[in-house]
Design a protein around this motif. Structure first.
Motif, short mmCIF file in Angstrom:
data_model
loop_
_atom_site.label_atom_id
_atom_site.label_comp_id
_atom_site.label_asym_id
_atom_site.label_seq_id
_atom_site.Cartn_x
_atom_site.Cartn_y
_atom_site.Cartn_z
N UNK A 1 0.82 -1.21 0.00
CA UNK A 1 0.00 0.00 0.00
C UNK A 1 0.85 1.26 0.00
N UNK A 2 1.93 1.25 0.77
CA UNK A 2 2.82 2.41 0.81
C UNK A 2 3.50 2.62 -0.53
N UNK A 3 3.96 1.52 -1.16
CA UNK A 3 4.61 1.64 -2.46
C UNK A 3 3.65 2.19 -3.50
N UNK A 4 2.42 1.67 -3.50
CA UNK A 4 1.44 2.14 -4.47
C UNK A 4 1.11 3.62 -4.26
N UNK A 5 1.00 4.00 -2.99
CA UNK A 5 0.72 5.41 -2.68
C UNK A 5 1.87 6.29 -3.12
N UNK A 6 3.10 5.83 -2.91
CA UNK A 6 4.27 6.60 -3.32
C UNK A 6 4.31 6.74 -4.84
N UNK A 7 3.96 5.68 -5.55
CA UNK A 7 3.94 5.75 -7.01
C UNK A 7 2.90 6.76 -7.50
N UNK A 8 1.72 6.73 -6.87
CA UNK A 8 0.68 7.69 -7.27
C UNK A 8 1.13 9.12 -7.00
N UNK A 9 1.80 9.32 -5.87
CA UNK A 9 2.28 10.66 -5.52
C UNK A 9 3.35 11.14 -6.50
N UNK A 10 4.25 10.23 -6.88
CA UNK A 10 5.31 10.60 -7.81
C UNK A 10 4.73 10.93 -9.18
#
Length: 205
Positions: free
Chosen positions: A10-19
């Motif tokens: 979930x954190x990785x996916x959120x970071x990808x969306x933010x980037x």
């Protein structure tokens, strides 16, 4: 998958969306300020505080960063199109399939106003919206053909796809210039006009 693994994913996916969002915002802001020809991928990446290599993990080119948006992902639209009741005409089914995208865009209106202002300044970017890729267009055509029970080469599915894309783009551009009504109102008006045979304004018969 453990709860820890799920949290990490979930954190990785959120970071990808933010980037991705940061790259898009940087690209739009820089192009709005300087013009399309005066902004590089390197400058966009620097403004988003990532490397150029990271940029290409998300986008294939500068134009894609300006126009591509998760709200216009064809997969959920095609899925909802396939799920629409068979008695609903194809054009209306496409309109209903766009509901979630419309709501997402309305919620992120300022970013979309900036995007559409950039596109208005650079009309060559316009065709990338909605039917920005051959794959998207083919998926829509195939879904409409399946609904109608005809071959994708029949002609009608491609025509519905093209007309729906034009109606949606026109509605988006009007919405960007006029904040008196929500996007949904402009989309409904455009699709309604097409369904009615595009009568001239003020025409009565």
């Amino acid at each position: 998958m453990t709860e820890t693994d799920q949290a990490a994913t979930g954190r990785r996916d959120r970071k990808k969306r933010q980037t991705r969002a940061a790259l898009t915002a940087a690209a739009l802001r820089l192009v709005a300020e300087r013009g399309l020809e005066h902004v590089t991928v390197e400058e966009i990446s620097e403004a988003a505080d990532v490397s150029s290599r990271t940029f290409f993990n998300y986008f294939t080119c500068k134009d894609e960063a300006l126009t591509d948006d998760p709200a216009l992902d064809s997969a959920p639209v095609v899925r909802r199109l396939a799920e629409a009741p068979r008695q609903v005409p194809a054009l209306r089914a496409v309109r209903l399939a766009l509901d979630e995208a419309i709501d997402t865009m309305q919620a992120d209106r300022e970013l979309w106003r900036l995007r559409l202002a950039v596109i208005a300044q650079n009309p060559a970017l316009l065709p990338r919206l909605m039917t920005g890729s051959v794959e998207t267009e083919q998926a829509m055509v195939a879904a409409i053909a399946a609904r109608l029970g005809v071959d994708p080469d029949h002609g009608h599915p491609a025509l519905v796809t093209a007309v729906a894309g034009a109606a949606f783009r026109t509605a988006m551009l009007r919405w960007a210039a006029d904040d008196s009504r929500p996007l949904r109102a402009f989309v409904d008006e455009a699709f309604g006009a097409v369904a009615a045979g595009l009568p001239d304004p003020g025409h009565t018969s």
